[in-house]
Design a protein around this motif. Structure first.
Motif, PDB file in Angstrom:
ATOM      1  N   UNK A 178       0.826  -1.206   0.000  1.00 13.81           N
ATOM      2  CA  UNK A 178       0.000   0.000   0.000  1.00 13.81           C
ATOM      3  C   UNK A 178       0.864   1.261   0.000  1.00 13.81           C
ATOM      4  N   UNK A 179       1.951   1.232   0.799  1.00  8.31           N
ATOM      5  CA  UNK A 179       2.853   2.399   0.828  1.00  8.31           C
ATOM      6  C   UNK A 179       3.520   2.597  -0.534  1.00  8.31           C
ATOM      7  N   UNK A 180       3.929   1.504  -1.136  1.00  7.53           N
ATOM      8  CA  UNK A 180       4.548   1.598  -2.458  1.00  7.53           C
ATOM      9  C   UNK A 180       3.547   2.130  -3.481  1.00  7.53           C
ATOM     10  N   UNK A 181       2.314   1.675  -3.379  1.00  6.96           N
ATOM     11  CA  UNK A 181       1.279   2.142  -4.295  1.00  6.96           C
ATOM     12  C   UNK A 181       1.055   3.648  -4.137  1.00  6.96           C
ATOM     13  N   UNK A 182       0.986   4.101  -2.877  1.00  3.74           N
ATOM     14  CA  UNK A 182       0.785   5.528  -2.612  1.00  3.74           C
ATOM     15  C   UNK A 182       1.962   6.345  -3.136  1.00  3.74           C
ATOM     16  N   UNK A 186       1.920   9.222  -5.932  1.00  2.00           N
ATOM     17  CA  UNK A 186       2.465  10.568  -5.687  1.00  2.00           C
ATOM     18  C   UNK A 186       3.446  10.950  -6.781  1.00  2.00           C
ATOM     19  N   UNK A 187       4.299  10.008  -7.148  1.00  2.00           N
ATOM     20  CA  UNK A 187       5.283  10.287  -8.191  1.00  2.00           C
ATOM     21  C   UNK A 187       4.598  10.567  -9.523  1.00  2.00           C
ATOM     22  N   UNK A 188       3.539   9.786  -9.816  1.00  2.00           N
ATOM     23  CA  UNK A 188       2.806  10.002 -11.061  1.00  2.00           C
ATOM     24  C   UNK A 188       2.139  11.378 -11.063  1.00  2.00           C
ATOM     25  N   UNK A 191       4.814  14.042 -11.503  1.00  4.55           N
ATOM     26  CA  UNK A 191       5.266  14.063 -12.893  1.00  4.55           C
ATOM     27  C   UNK A 191       4.252  14.774 -13.785  1.00  4.55           C
ATOM     28  N   UNK A 192       2.979  14.503 -13.530  1.00  4.18           N
ATOM     29  CA  UNK A 192       1.932  15.160 -14.297  1.00  4.18           C
ATOM     30  C   UNK A 192       1.949  16.673 -14.068  1.00  4.18           C
ATOM     31  N   UNK A 193       2.176  17.083 -12.797  1.00  6.48           N
ATOM     32  CA  UNK A 193       2.219  18.518 -12.476  1.00  6.48           C
ATOM     33  C   UNK A 193       3.377  19.203 -13.192  1.00  6.48           C
TER      34      UNK A 193
END
Length: 241
Positions: A178-182, A186-188, A191-193
């Motif tokens: 779950x932490x890795x997914x979060x 966040x990274x995605x 990156x989008x921002x």
């Protein structure tokens, strides 16, 4: 026979009690089938012996019947010789009595053997029937054992998988995922921002460059110079006067 009293031993209460105590049902069933296979071998051998004894007894009976008939014929034959004068009548009667005595002896033995033949044939039929029942049950139980083995394998595999699933989060595996997914989300998002910021900057830059490259004023100056050279009065100036 005693060996047939164990025919349904697999289904007896002690087997169920052992299974209830968590003993290995497969091993116990295999042991029971091994004992039944031994019983089947013994039953087959016993049937063969009884069948052979019945045949021998029947042969003995036939022999006694034949001997009884032979001595009856001999008694008649000796009296016929006495009648023709070939043998003394007194002696012939003694011999005839002996022959008749032996006839009765063999006849009685034949009768006794006949009773034994009937009993042995009945026993052999019963043993054959019981042997066939045992053989049929053996085939059925062996099939059930194969099914039981397959079910045990599936049960153990299912138990292992369920156990692993039940203990899956004991070491924080799910929480870690779950932490890795979060973190990935966040990274995605970051990156989008950055991508949107970069697109905005490029848009402003393009707009600025467009304004800076607007050469309409320069064109007006060139046109005015041409007019002055040709002596054309600028309408704008005339209108101003």
């Amino acid at each position: 026979m005693n060996i047939f009293k164990r025919l349904f031993r697999i289904g007896q209460a002690e087997i169920h009690a052992a299974v209830d105590k968590m003993e290995d049902p497969v091993k116990m069933t295999e042991q029971g089938l091994r004992e039944l296979r031994n019983d089947l071998t013994e039953a087959t051998e016993a049937y063969a012996k009884v069948k052979a004894l019945a045949i021998r007894t029947e042969n003995d009976q036939a022999h006694c019947q034949q001997e009884s008939m032979n001595y009856a014929e001999k008694a008649i034959l000796i009296m016929q010789k006495a009648q023709s004068g070939q043998v003394d009548l007194v002696k012939a009667e003694d011999l005839a009595r002996e022959a008749l005595s032996l006839r009765r002896k063999y006849f009685a033995e034949a009768e006794e053997l006949g009773g034994q033949v009937v009993a042995l044939q009945q026993s052999s039929k019963e043993m054959l029937r019981n042997t066939e029942i045992l053989k049929s049950n053996m085939e059925k139980w062996e099939k059930e054992l194969r099914t039981l083995k397959a079910r045990v394998k599936v049960s153990k595999a299912t138990e292992q998988v369920n156990k692993q699933l039940a203990q899956l989060d004991n070491n924080g595996t799910i929480a870690m995922l779950e932490r890795m997914k979060a973190k990935v989300e966040d990274q995605e998002a970051l990156s989008k921002a950055y991508g949107e910021i970069a697109r905005d900057k490029n848009s402003l830059k393009d707009e600025l460059n467009s304004l800076l490259k607007d050469d309409s004023l320069s064109i007006e100056k060139d046109l005015k110079a041409i007019k002055e050279k040709l002596g054309i009065q600028d309408n704008t100036e005339g209108n101003n006067h």
